[in-house]
Write a protein that holds these residues in place. Structure first.
Motif, PDB file in Angstrom:
ATOM      1  N   ILE A 159       0.900  -1.143   0.000  1.00  0.00           N
ATOM      2  CA  ILE A 159       0.000   0.000   0.000  1.00  0.00           C
ATOM      3  C   ILE A 159       0.942   1.197   0.000  1.00  0.00           C
ATOM      4  CG2 ILE A 159      -1.709   1.292   1.334  1.00  0.00           C
ATOM      5  CD1 ILE A 159      -2.654  -1.430   2.453  1.00  0.00           C
ATOM      6  N   VAL A 160       1.136   1.789  -1.176  1.00  0.00           N
ATOM      7  CA  VAL A 160       2.206   2.773  -1.310  1.00  0.00           C
ATOM      8  C   VAL A 160       1.690   4.166  -1.664  1.00  0.00           C
ATOM      9  CG1 VAL A 160       4.025   1.109  -1.873  1.00  0.00           C
ATOM     10  CG2 VAL A 160       2.614   2.059  -3.715  1.00  0.00           C
ATOM     11  N   ASN A 161       0.370   4.323  -1.675  1.00  0.00           N
ATOM     12  CA  ASN A 161      -0.191   5.648  -1.949  1.00  0.00           C
ATOM     13  C   ASN A 161      -1.154   6.027  -0.822  1.00  0.00           C
ATOM     14  OD1 ASN A 161      -2.598   7.339  -3.235  1.00  0.00           O
ATOM     15  ND2 ASN A 161      -0.728   7.837  -4.309  1.00  0.00           N
ATOM     16  N   GLY A 162      -0.741   7.032  -0.056  1.00  0.00           N
ATOM     17  CA  GLY A 162      -1.507   7.419   1.131  1.00  0.00           C
ATOM     18  C   GLY A 162      -2.857   8.036   0.796  1.00  0.00           C
ATOM     19  N   THR A 163      -2.916   8.799  -0.297  1.00  0.00           N
ATOM     20  CA  THR A 163      -4.164   9.483  -0.654  1.00  0.00           C
ATOM     21  C   THR A 163      -5.272   8.470  -0.931  1.00  0.00           C
ATOM     22  OG1 THR A 163      -2.900  11.293  -1.622  1.00  0.00           O
ATOM     23  CG2 THR A 163      -5.203  11.088  -2.307  1.00  0.00           C
ATOM     24  N   THR A 164      -4.969   7.466  -1.755  1.00  0.00           N
ATOM     25  CA  THR A 164      -6.013   6.492  -2.075  1.00  0.00           C
ATOM     26  C   THR A 164      -6.349   5.627  -0.859  1.00  0.00           C
ATOM     27  OG1 THR A 164      -4.256   5.108  -2.991  1.00  0.00           O
ATOM     28  CG2 THR A 164      -5.604   6.347  -4.548  1.00  0.00           C
ATOM     29  N   ASN A 165      -5.356   5.354  -0.012  1.00  0.00           N
ATOM     30  CA  ASN A 165      -5.673   4.554   1.167  1.00  0.00           C
ATOM     31  C   ASN A 165      -6.553   5.334   2.133  1.00  0.00           C
ATOM     32  OD1 ASN A 165      -5.237   1.881   2.251  1.00  0.00           O
ATOM     33  ND2 ASN A 165      -4.175   2.871   3.962  1.00  0.00           N
ATOM     34  N   PRO A 213      -6.227  15.165  -8.831  1.00  0.00           N
ATOM     35  CA  PRO A 213      -5.865  13.949  -8.099  1.00  0.00           C
ATOM     36  C   PRO A 213      -5.449  12.785  -8.993  1.00  0.00           C
ATOM     37  CG  PRO A 213      -8.228  14.043  -8.339  1.00  0.00           C
ATOM     38  CD  PRO A 213      -7.683  15.254  -9.074  1.00  0.00           C
ATOM     39  N   THR A 214      -5.336  13.024 -10.305  1.00  0.00           N
ATOM     40  CA  THR A 214      -5.134  11.925 -11.251  1.00  0.00           C
ATOM     41  C   THR A 214      -3.992  10.983 -10.884  1.00  0.00           C
ATOM     42  OG1 THR A 214      -5.854  13.486 -12.920  1.00  0.00           O
ATOM     43  CG2 THR A 214      -4.963  11.392 -13.721  1.00  0.00           C
ATOM     44  N   ALA A 215      -2.829  11.562 -10.571  1.00  0.00           N
ATOM     45  CA  ALA A 215      -1.652  10.719 -10.325  1.00  0.00           C
ATOM     46  C   ALA A 215      -1.919   9.736  -9.196  1.00  0.00           C
ATOM     47  CB  ALA A 215      -0.434  11.586  -9.995  1.00  0.00           C
ATOM     48  N   ASP A 216      -2.641  10.161  -8.188  1.00  0.00           N
ATOM     49  CA  ASP A 216      -2.950   9.273  -7.075  1.00  0.00           C
ATOM     50  C   ASP A 216      -4.088   8.311  -7.411  1.00  0.00           C
ATOM     51  OD1 ASP A 216      -1.028  10.294  -5.245  1.00  0.00           O
ATOM     52  OD2 ASP A 216      -2.307  12.038  -4.910  1.00  0.00           O
ATOM     53  N   VAL A 217      -5.263   8.864  -7.755  1.00  0.00           N
ATOM     54  CA  VAL A 217      -6.447   8.004  -7.840  1.00  0.00           C
ATOM     55  C   VAL A 217      -6.444   7.095  -9.071  1.00  0.00           C
ATOM     56  CG1 VAL A 217      -7.833   9.601  -6.472  1.00  0.00           C
ATOM     57  CG2 VAL A 217      -7.955   9.692  -8.986  1.00  0.00           C
ATOM     58  N   GLU A 218      -5.643   7.418 -10.076  1.00  0.00           N
ATOM     59  CA  GLU A 218      -5.559   6.535 -11.246  1.00  0.00           C
ATOM     60  C   GLU A 218      -4.378   5.566 -11.153  1.00  0.00           C
ATOM     61  OE1 GLU A 218      -7.900   6.136 -13.146  1.00  0.00           O
ATOM     62  OE2 GLU A 218      -9.003   8.016 -13.449  1.00  0.00           O
ATOM     63  N   GLY A 219      -3.641   5.633 -10.059  1.00  0.00           N
ATOM     64  CA  GLY A 219      -2.599   4.627  -9.839  1.00  0.00           C
ATOM     65  C   GLY A 219      -1.253   4.928 -10.466  1.00  0.00           C
ATOM     66  N   PHE A 220      -1.068   6.129 -11.047  1.00  0.00           N
ATOM     67  CA  PHE A 220       0.225   6.455 -11.664  1.00  0.00           C
ATOM     68  C   PHE A 220       1.341   6.506 -10.615  1.00  0.00           C
ATOM     69  CE2 PHE A 220      -2.756   8.216 -14.761  1.00  0.00           C
ATOM     70  CZ  PHE A 220      -2.218   7.770 -15.953  1.00  0.00           C
ATOM     71  N   ASP A 221       1.035   7.167  -9.490  1.00  0.00           N
ATOM     72  CA  ASP A 221       2.025   7.304  -8.419  1.00  0.00           C
ATOM     73  C   ASP A 221       2.450   5.927  -7.890  1.00  0.00           C
ATOM     74  OD1 ASP A 221       3.243   9.018  -6.051  1.00  0.00           O
ATOM     75  OD2 ASP A 221       2.015   7.473  -5.094  1.00  0.00           O
ATOM     76  N   ALA A 222       1.472   5.078  -7.656  1.00  0.00           N
ATOM     77  CA  ALA A 222       1.780   3.729  -7.150  1.00  0.00           C
ATOM     78  C   ALA A 222       2.578   2.939  -8.193  1.00  0.00           C
ATOM     79  CB  ALA A 222       0.495   2.998  -6.767  1.00  0.00           C
ATOM     80  N   GLU A 246      -4.316   0.504 -12.583  1.00  0.00           N
ATOM     81  CA  GLU A 246      -5.752   0.733 -12.584  1.00  0.00           C
ATOM     82  C   GLU A 246      -6.012   1.433 -11.259  1.00  0.00           C
ATOM     83  OE1 GLU A 246      -7.684  -3.113 -13.220  1.00  0.00           O
ATOM     84  OE2 GLU A 246      -9.312  -2.413 -11.938  1.00  0.00           O
ATOM     85  N   GLY A 247      -6.793   2.520 -11.297  1.00  0.00           N
ATOM     86  CA  GLY A 247      -7.002   3.307 -10.081  1.00  0.00           C
ATOM     87  C   GLY A 247      -8.232   2.883  -9.300  1.00  0.00           C
ATOM     88  N   ILE A 248      -8.676   3.760  -8.409  1.00  0.00           N
ATOM     89  CA  ILE A 248      -9.780   3.398  -7.518  1.00  0.00           C
ATOM     90  C   ILE A 248     -11.084   4.121  -7.859  1.00  0.00           C
ATOM     91  CG2 ILE A 248      -8.209   2.922  -5.604  1.00  0.00           C
ATOM     92  CD1 ILE A 248      -9.280   5.597  -4.349  1.00  0.00           C
TER      93      ILE A 248
END
Lengths: 436, 436
Positions: B154-160, B190-199, B223-225
């Motif tokens: 779990i490497v993205n705090g925003t989506t978690n 929020p794209t980079a976080d919620v679409e999974g790019f950051d992860a 794939e994001g959330i």
């Protein structure tokens, strides 16, 4: 370039270590350069689970630690002697040392590190705490930039296994212990584990690394799990807690002009269910570190076993080999400041009376009116304020009352208990536990 | 001996880094030897939260990375340019580099590490993944003796944070996102976080370290959330799961004579409640590593924020300084084999169709008899066996059916779905998630 390893001991962890070194494929390429040069054993003819040529086995352990060809001595004998003497002799012969021996390190760190620093060699001990969990190296290399506030660990797998089963099955300590012994999760003589000695060794080592000073093992307070009852686990559960054997090292609040003091202690503890340590079950270990500015971090994994412990041992060997490769001409001109252990002073340990914590206590009392009032008065006299008081039922003729306090100085709490013990209505204090 | 730091960027993490360096008391003694020599900013006159003499501030970032006095360049600008060019120029001028820039490293690792190896300098990136959590150094220095089988993070705090709130409040994604943006937990875009790019950036970096090869970022499935519904979270809960955005890198089973392949992927996933990752809530991150012989280990902590990230940055600086002190005459004759990044080949990434996993799917169907039978037949035709089938209720006129499969090859599962989509009785596939 190859590095010659002298392995002392070919038991469970020794065999696991040899297995890694003998099958380097798929591991870090540097593992290929680690050569098992000599292995010291008690009985050469004993059948082994690992394929090691008989020619490198010897019963002469001294010959290994003094052999000019050996670069790194790996001590996996356990116990205090001859492990301590062999480690010191290896250092005297300018060998780097890797050990999994928490008992030796927690007792003889001063002697060993003074000798190592004088000779310019490393003594590495990742495997001494938390089995395979990387915790020693992160403390030395990553967390050191923080002001560490506290380390709170589940560092003994046997007791965590017993407490987890007591919780899941509602069983008593003695029954689970007996079964754990049958299954090989507890030793025939379980004292070191269940009385908290093992955890005390480990928290002494962690505290020393985290707070940059030496720790006198005899100043580490420890209390085991033998008095934790099935009733306590069940009441804790209802109050929102699980009971864990915690090893804690914590900075005391600093009063002006006072020297810094640490608490270093091991005892069964009520852990709030939402705390990350609460869900660490069975033989798993976890070490929870709090620091400024990192906040909270936790390291989780198997705290024992051949594979995990051997992983830690070989990672230490690899780190030493890496330094030797980097500096090109060993012995190293300067010891790596994060890998060497250079602190000299002793940390000052606060007496347990000064600890400020919440308590859980279970009282057996006569079923007479006003008992709770009497308890409350005695607590009030010592400034102990109560978070919850539950009259939970009866044990025969006696009423059972469970209290959880707010934060209180342990000395004051003990005074209140002394007063409570003298009350006519109070039969006994059935248990007494600290709350995280 | 003192080490001169050229700091690029004085935003949140830059300020946190400066605060550690300027207050060394209570930290590792070596922190005292780290000197903030130059700081590159956009606007010198801007008021700062940290006391830094105006004389060391400059808007000329190139001058910092080329300054002969600077030992270590700390890049905290974020974004691709000018960060990438400045890192390369710093390396060209034989500076060691510390960066928190996951985007640059995941895209330009080849260029950057080739240059660094040629010049004999280190490029360290502990802060790029997991904020303050020590994960990069343990992967390099402790876990490398293992054959790593899988990393699940779990490497993205925003989506978690968003998923945790959706779970606790039964709320919809869009509502929680809007609130998270107000509270500063999610970016305006929020794209980079919620679409999974950051992860995806982060798992590419972790996979590269764990499996000792380079990773092409464009081969990382993500794939994001945004399509995770409140209904899915609620059904997952009833089935014994929580939904987490997982980043996974995993060794594929090796067929004889076939080259090794990795899965590297990011997607929302049903995690069994008893799995250690299931209880990682809010902005916390955790990385779960499985290897042979270490078994399972997990690293947990705050995945972002000034303090934790700065802790990671300064620990990297400290590690470089330690090596420089150990070898006495920089530039280092040999790079430290565990800290340098020397692998050259690219890992082969398996297509998603080859993934074998369990699936969760939610169907909206007509309320006609035999629908479940039709679904079952289509699944059966492709060899998909079902672990559970729940007819959960109605959405207007449509019946809602949730299935969880046993392990199935993703390609086969997708063929079954294509067949199911063509069934008259099936209105739509409302959601489709993988199960850990």
């Amino acid at each position: 370039m190859s590095f010659k390893i002298g392995l002392l001991g070919l038991g469970t962890v020794g065999t696991g270590t040899a297995e890694i070194l003998l099958s380097p494929e798929g591991r870090h390429p540097l593992v290929q350069e680690l050569e098992i040069y000599r292995v010291g054993v008690r009985d050469i003819s004993k059948p082994r689970d690992v394929q090691i040529s008989k020619e490198i086995l010897t019963t002469d352990l001294e010959a290994i630690v003094t052999d000019p060809e050996v670069d790194i001595v790996v001590e996996l004998l356990g116990g205090l002697e001859p492990a301590r003497s062999l480690i010191l002799k290896a250092i005297a012969h300018r060998k780097h040392v890797v050990t999994a021996n928490k008992a030796v390190i927690s007792r003889f760190a001063e002697e060993i590190y003074d000798a190592a620093n004088e000779k310019g060699v490393y003594v590495m001990l990742e495997a001494a705490v938390g089995g395979g969990i990387p915790i020693i190296q992160p403390l030395k290399q990553t967390l050191g930039v923080n002001r560490i506030q506290a380390i709170t660990g589940i560092v003994n797998g046997t007791t965590n296994y017993i407490l987890t089963r007591m919780q899941n099955e509602g069983a008593d300590f003695a029954d689970v212990l007996a079964d754990a012994q049958k299954l090989g999760y507890a030793e025939a003589d379980p004292t070191a584990d269940v009385e908290g000695f093992d955890a005390a060794d480990k928290i002494a080592i962690l505290a020393s690394l985290a707070f940059g000073g030496r720790i006198k093992l005899e100043e580490v307070y420890h209390e085991g799990i033998t008095k934790v009852g099935a009733a306590d686990i069940s009441y804790a559960e209802k109050l929102g807690f699980v009971i864990k054997l915690l090893a804690v090292a914590k900075q005391m609040p600093v009063a002006s002009n006072q020297p810094e003091q640490l608490q270093v202690r091991v005892h069964p503890t009520l852990v709030p269910k939402q705390h990350p340590l609460a869900s660490v079950s069975g033989v798993y270990n976890a070490i929870f570190v709090e620091g400024d500015p990192i906040g909270q971090v936790m390291f989780y994994g198997r705290g024992a076993g051949a594979g995990p412990t051997a992983s830690a041992v070989v990672s230490d060997i690899l780190n030493i080999a890496s330094i030797l490769k980097t500096v090109s001409q060993p012995p190293t001109p300067n010891l790596h400041p994060l890998l060497a252990c250079t602190h000299q002073h002793y940390c000052q340990i606060a007496p347990m009376d000064e600890l400020v914590t919440r308590f859980y206590a279970r009282f057996l009392t006569n079923d007479s009116p006003g008992v709770i009032g009497h308890l409350g008065t005695s607590f009030g006299n010592q400034g102990v304020s109560l978070e919850s008081v539950v009259q939970t039922g009866f044990q025969g003729e006696l009423a059972e009352i469970v209290v959880v306090t707010h934060d209180v100085r342990e000395g004051n709490f003990r005074q209140a208990l002394a007063e409570i013990r003298s009350l006519d209505a109070v039969d006994s204090i059935a248990s007494l536990l600290r709350v995280l």
